[in-house]
Every structure is written in C-alpha cells, then in structure tokens.
Design an enzyme around this catalytic site. Structure first.
Site, PDB file in Angstrom:
ATOM      1  N   LYS A   1       0.825  -1.210   0.000  1.00 28.39           N
ATOM      2  CA  LYS A   1       0.000   0.000   0.000  1.00 28.39           C
ATOM      3  C   LYS A   1       0.859   1.260   0.000  1.00 28.39           C
ATOM      4  O   LYS A   1       1.840   1.348   0.713  1.00 28.39           O
ATOM      5  CB  LYS A   1      -0.908  -0.009   1.235  1.00 28.39           C
ATOM      6  CG  LYS A   1      -1.893   1.131   1.283  1.00 28.39           C
ATOM      7  CD  LYS A   1      -3.202   0.667   1.874  1.00 28.39           C
ATOM      8  CE  LYS A   1      -4.246   1.750   1.851  1.00 28.39           C
ATOM      9  NZ  LYS A   1      -4.629   2.182   0.519  1.00 28.39           N
TER      10      LYS A   1
ATOM     11  N   GLN B   1       6.496   0.864   5.830  1.00 27.90           N
ATOM     12  CA  GLN B   1       7.401  -0.050   5.115  1.00 27.90           C
ATOM     13  C   GLN B   1       7.406   0.221   3.608  1.00 27.90           C
ATOM     14  O   GLN B   1       8.455   0.169   2.965  1.00 27.90           O
ATOM     15  CB  GLN B   1       7.011  -1.505   5.380  1.00 27.90           C
ATOM     16  CG  GLN B   1       7.449  -2.023   6.720  1.00 27.90           C
ATOM     17  CD  GLN B   1       8.966  -2.050   6.875  1.00 27.90           C
ATOM     18  OE1 GLN B   1       9.708  -2.437   5.973  1.00 27.90           O
ATOM     19  NE2 GLN B   1       9.429  -1.612   8.021  1.00 27.90           N
ATOM     20  N   CYS B   2       6.242   0.511   3.069  1.00 25.79           N
ATOM     21  CA  CYS B   2       6.148   0.751   1.628  1.00 25.79           C
ATOM     22  C   CYS B   2       6.828   2.066   1.243  1.00 25.79           C
ATOM     23  O   CYS B   2       7.481   2.155   0.203  1.00 25.79           O
ATOM     24  CB  CYS B   2       4.688   0.751   1.179  1.00 25.79           C
ATOM     25  SG  CYS B   2       3.901  -0.866   1.425  1.00 25.79           S
ATOM     26  N   THR B   3       6.713   3.058   2.096  1.00 19.25           N
ATOM     27  CA  THR B   3       7.386   4.332   1.850  1.00 19.25           C
ATOM     28  C   THR B   3       8.895   4.157   1.952  1.00 19.25           C
ATOM     29  O   THR B   3       9.647   4.654   1.112  1.00 19.25           O
ATOM     30  CB  THR B   3       6.894   5.406   2.838  1.00 19.25           C
ATOM     31  OG1 THR B   3       5.477   5.581   2.641  1.00 19.25           O
ATOM     32  CG2 THR B   3       7.604   6.731   2.632  1.00 19.25           C
TER      33      THR B   3
ATOM     34  N   ALA C   1      10.020   2.364  -1.259  1.00 20.14           N
ATOM     35  CA  ALA C   1       9.985   3.257  -2.421  1.00 20.14           C
ATOM     36  C   ALA C   1      11.105   4.294  -2.346  1.00 20.14           C
ATOM     37  O   ALA C   1      11.796   4.547  -3.342  1.00 20.14           O
ATOM     38  CB  ALA C   1       8.626   3.949  -2.516  1.00 20.14           C
TER      39      ALA C   1
END
Length: 149
Positions: free
Chosen positions: A40, A45-47, A50
């Site tokens: 998401k 974690q996704c940030t 990325a």
C-alpha cells in the site's frame, strides 16, 4: 502458481501514476528490470522501500535497469505518493490484482495483506532473482547486493 527464477515474465498492462496505459513489452525484452509488488502507498514499510529505490535509482539507471513498483492502489493514490516522495520510477495500479495474480504473489497474514515480492529480470525477460520479505528496505539491499556481484 508463483513465478520463480528461470521463468519468463508474462506480458501485462496496467495504468501508471499519470493514468497512461503501461505495456510491459515497452520494458521487458528491451532492458533489465526490477519489478516490485508492495501492499500500500504511504505506509511506513512501503514508503521506506519506495524511497530506498529512489535513493539508489542512479545505481540502477547506470546499469540500465528499469524500476517498476506495483500495488492495488488506484492511479490517484500512486500520483500523490509519487509526487510526495519524488519517486523517479514507474508505479503501476493493479486495482483488480490481475498482475499480482499473474505473477503468483502471495498474500500474508491469513490473506489480509498483499505480499511484498521483488523480481530481478534480465534483458531477455527471464527472472534472475525472486526476493520475498515484508521488510521493505531488505528488497532494496538485496537488489543492490545482486548488482555488485
């Protein structure tokens, strides 16, 4: 069935953060690529993942490797996420999870959370490495380690 090392990447299309239709054949078979599936936009974690790919993007560019992130977030979410963190690579919207299913990316935590899997693909479209971990930054480190070898 999940794609594994030695498999060819299947062709697919999806909308990018600008709302344009992306065809995998525009990259796969033309240059090496890192395709990473993440749960998401704008989560910790996704940030981190990325931004890790962003911060090391010049390393991948120097090796002529495209970076492509894919989640089930919609185009508007990807556009905002990409702008907020100045992401220089492609984000694809897989709202119906058809691309995730095509790759066989598993779900985690009793199917409640989309899995996080990264694929390193050579210029011929063959998977050279598959890495799975819920820790976003481990994916960036693994790809960088593979590049140094």
């Amino acid at each position: 069935m999940a794609l594994k090392e030695g498999d060819h990447i299947p062709g697919f299309t999806a909308k990018d953060a600008a709302g344009n239709l992306f065809d995998s054949r525009s990259v796969i078979g033309q240059k090496a690529a890192i395709i990473y599936f993440y749960p998401k936009d704008d989560t910790p974690q996704c940030t981190a993942q990325a931004c890790g790919f962003r911060d090391n993007y010049s390393e991948f560019l120097n090796l002529d490797i495209a970076v492509i992130g894919i989640s089930s977030d919609d185009v508007a979410s990807h556009r905002d996420f990409s702008q907020k963190y100045n992401l220089p690579f492609i984000l694809l919207s897989d709202t119906d999870q058809s691309v995730r299913k095509l790759f066989g990316v598993p779900s985690k935590f009793f199917g409640l959370l989309p899995g996080r899997v990264t694929y390193l693909i050579d210029k011929a479209g063959v998977i050279q490495m598959v890495f799975e971990s819920m820790s976003g930054m481990k994916h960036v480190r693994k790809m960088l380690e593979k590049m140094v070898k």
